[in-house]
Scaffold this motif. Structure first.
Motif, short mmCIF file in Angstrom:
data_model
loop_
_atom_site.label_atom_id
_atom_site.label_comp_id
_atom_site.label_asym_id
_atom_site.label_seq_id
_atom_site.Cartn_x
_atom_site.Cartn_y
_atom_site.Cartn_z
N ALA A 115 -0.60 -30.26 -6.20
CA ALA A 115 -0.95 -30.75 -4.86
C ALA A 115 -2.41 -31.18 -4.80
CB ALA A 115 -0.66 -29.67 -3.82
N ARG A 116 -3.28 -30.47 -5.53
CA ARG A 116 -4.72 -30.82 -5.52
C ARG A 116 -4.99 -32.15 -6.20
NH1 ARG A 116 -5.72 -25.10 -5.53
NH2 ARG A 116 -5.35 -24.89 -7.77
N VAL A 117 -4.24 -32.45 -7.28
CA VAL A 117 -4.50 -33.69 -8.01
C VAL A 117 -3.66 -34.86 -7.52
CG1 VAL A 117 -5.19 -32.40 -10.08
CG2 VAL A 117 -2.81 -33.17 -9.84
N GLU A 145 5.75 -30.37 0.67
CA GLU A 145 5.60 -29.38 1.74
C GLU A 145 4.27 -28.64 1.65
OE1 GLU A 145 7.84 -25.64 1.40
OE2 GLU A 145 8.79 -26.51 -0.37
N LEU A 146 3.56 -28.76 0.53
CA LEU A 146 2.29 -28.05 0.36
C LEU A 146 1.08 -28.90 0.75
CD1 LEU A 146 2.89 -26.33 -3.11
CD2 LEU A 146 3.30 -25.39 -0.83
N LEU A 151 -2.89 -35.70 4.65
CA LEU A 151 -2.48 -36.30 3.38
C LEU A 151 -0.96 -36.48 3.35
CD1 LEU A 151 -2.99 -37.26 0.51
CD2 LEU A 151 -2.95 -34.86 -0.23
N ARG A 152 -0.24 -35.53 3.87
CA ARG A 152 1.22 -35.62 3.88
C ARG A 152 1.67 -36.83 4.69
NH1 ARG A 152 5.54 -33.07 6.77
NH2 ARG A 152 7.28 -32.51 5.39
N ALA A 153 1.04 -37.06 5.83
CA ALA A 153 1.39 -38.22 6.66
C ALA A 153 1.12 -39.51 5.91
CB ALA A 153 0.62 -38.17 7.97
#
Length: 624
Positions: A115-117, A145-146, A151-153
């Motif tokens: 998720a970080r990269v 989900e994480l 960022l998810r949007a």
């Protein structure tokens, strides 16, 4: 991301992977940047084997993620492979105990690193290679989900663009799946003009609804699932199963839907034998669906001609037709025509299938070109034809049959009861020459025809260094002569010197019955042995010796379950003819379950273990 220059900053020597110390991981990651393609491929292969091994990840897996992401960014020729490695490392299915949100789970640290990269991998969504776009969608699906809300949007908006405009329909389907798993429902997807999107939407809907599946879903799966996309390895389903396996697993939960879909796929050519495979899975999973599934396998046979012969399909029919009480005439006629052909590759499996169907025409064909396999099958299906089959089996044994062929032929003779005594000379010779010696010794005892030659050979075999032969010969000698002493000495020695489970020995002594009474002091402590098979065999032996079920019943009742040892306990209970009242609900579950509770085995020649479980349970229920 982390570059190879930072590899030495990680204490790899303190981390482990599938094969121990992870000290070799830096070297493998550096190899990803080499110009030699074989070197890079070998490094990827090694990484799949150590930081991810058969679905398991390790302490060294998460620290490798930012380095693999860097390689995916900077090694374009292997970008798809490296992205898929990242996605595979992070694989998780909804509801898994190994959830990425569960602190301490093996996949949580990997997903956190990924998720970080992820922001640095998003440009791959615009890659010109469809495989890369599919692979990065698989990565996103694993960690969506994480992601932080903003960022998810952003990610989901970009994926929405792919869903709307990507020139490759399979990529659009992937994008729709990722959005759906993130809570964005594409309500029109099931009616999309793109079959790949419709199929993906139908699978998602089947996941959500569970069986039985709605007719519209079955229609889409039938129409759009027959010819899978050849590049569907990147499909972002959860877990490590292929999309095809995932779809098959879903279908098998609803046998009516599965058989409908399988029929449609077979009608369209049974591409990749996928319809046939579903039919087979239905028979393996559900009771009493063999007639429908066998009809589908028959319909699929012509599609195998282009790939060589229908031999594999015929073999599958042969395996399952023996469990159908009355196979359809059309099916038997088709098998007969295949069996009459000159194509041995098809004729052999077809004749076996026809024989297992108990079609009378099979007997003539078997005797026209006898071989150990077909003779053995004929003995199972035509026990009343001993007058014709026993001479053929004797000839095959006299001709020097060895190994499994000899074992099968001797075992086939047992089907004919005392009539098998005609073959005593050949069976004695097999025992004397070590061809199928254990089954030969056992058959000599069961034939029950005493002769000086038989008793001499059995006594000699009872002194063998092979425990299985010791037991079979000693028991057979007792059956022929009534002399228990040689058998008792054999069992006393074996039970006294056994270093492991003793159930094989105990199972062998039950034919001695009350004559084995001197062994009771050895057997009684085994009723509480730790190993379940030992307890089961000790209980059966105790009842055979004493004639009393008092000690055996509690042991057998405790072991009763839908497992191989539980089935053996059920057989023993059926032999006793009693069952404790509290087991009746369990027996009803065995008798009436629509699902198979036990799987078939290569050793269940004439009766499927699950059918035996059901029949024995029904017998005990109705007896009481």
């Amino acid at each position: 991301m982390r570059s190879p220059a930072e590899l030495d900053d990680v204490p790899w020597h303190t981390l482990t992977h599938a094969y121990g110390s992870a000290e070799d991981v830096p070297e493998l990651i550096r190899a990803l940047y080499q110009d030699d393609e074989d070197t890079v491929d070998e490094a990827i292969h090694e990484l799949y084997g150590n930081i991810h091994h058969q679905g398991t990840v390790y302490p060294a897996s998460a620290p490798a993620v930012p380095f693999l992401a860097h390689a995916a960014h900077h090694v374009p020729a292997k970008r798809e492979d490296l992205l898929m490695l990242l996605a595979t490392l992070a694989d998780n299915a909804p509801g898994d105990t190994e959830s990425p949100r569960r602190p301490g789970s093996s996949v949580a640290a990997i997903c956190a690193e990924l998720a970080r990269v992820l922001p640095e991998l998003l440009p791959c969504l615009d890659d010109t290679d469809r495989g890369v776009r599919r692979a990065v969608l698989r990565v996103i699906a694993a960690v969506a989900e994480l992601l932080p809300a903003e960022l998810r949007a952003e990610v989901l908006a970009r994926i929405g663009g792919l869903y709307a405009t990507d020139p490759v329909a399979a990529v659009r389907a992937d994008a729709m799946v990722v959005r759906a798993r993130s809570g964005i429902s594409e309500v029109e997807a099931l009616d999309s003009p793109l079959p790949e999107v419709r199929l993906a939407a139908a699978v998602l809907a089947a996941e959500r609804s569970g069986p039985p599946y709605a007719p519209r879903l079955v229609e889409v799966l039938t129409e759009d699932g027959a010819d899978p996309d050849p590049g569907d390895e990147g499909f972002p389903w959860p877990g490590t199963a292929s999309p095809d396996q995932h779809l098959t697993d879903l279908l098998v939960q609803d046998p009516d839907a599965a058989l409908t879909v399988a029929a449609g796929w077979i009608a369209k050519g049974d591409i990749g034998s996928r319809g046939s495979w579903i039919a087979r899975r239905i028979m393996e999973t559900w009771r009493d669906r063999e007639p429908e599934a066998l009809d589908l396998l028959l319909a699929a046979l012509p599609h195998r001609r282009g790939a060589g012969t229908p031999a594999h399909g015929l073999s599958t029919i042969g395996r399952w037709i023996r469990h159908v009480p009355k196979p359809r005439t059309e099916l038997r006629d088709a098998l007969y025509e295949y069996a009459r052909t000159e194509q041995e590759e098809s004729a052999g499996p077809a004749l076996l299938a026809l024989t297992h169907s108990r079609d009378p025409r099979a007997l003539d064909l078997v005797l026209r070109r006898p071989d150990p396999q077909t003779l053995t099958a004929a003995a199972l299906s035509f026990a009343e034809a001993g007058g014709r089959l026993i001479p053929a089996i004797r000839s095959a044994l006299a001709a020097g049959a060895t190994g499994n062929e000899a074992i099968d032929l001797i075992g086939a003779l047992e089907r004919f009861g005392t009539a098998a005594g005609q073959a005593q000379p050949e069976v004695i010779d097999c025992l004397d020459t070590g061809r199928g010696a254990v089954v030969a010794a056992r058959l000599l005892g069961r034939i029950g025809v005493p002769s000086p030659q038989a008793t001499t050979v059995l006594l000699r075999a009872a002194a063998s260094t092979d425990p299985s032969l010791n037991i079979a010969a000693a028991v057979a000698h007792y059956r022929l002569t009534g002399e228990a002493e040689p058998a008792l000495r054999t069992f006393e020695t074996l039970l006294a010197t056994a270093k492991g489970p003793t159930h094989w020995y105990l199972a062998g002594l039950t034919p001695l019955g009350r004559a084995a009474a001197p062994l009771l002091p050895v057997i009684e402590p085994l009723l509480t042995a730790r190993y379940d098979w030992t307890r089961m065999a000790a209980a059966e032996a105790h009842h055979a010796i004493t004639g009393s079920p008092d000690r055996a019943l509690p042991v057998l009742a405790d072991l009763l379950s839908a497992t191989p040892v539980g089935l053996s306990a059920l057989k023993a209970l059926a032999g006793i003819g009693e069952v404790p009242e509290h087991l009746r609900p369990t027996l009803r579950a065995f008798a009436f379950s629509p699902l198979r509770l036990l799987s078939d085995t290569p050793f269940s020649e004439d009766t499927h273990p699950d059918e035996e479980l059901r029949a024995l349970a029904w017998r005990l229920l109705t007896a009481g």
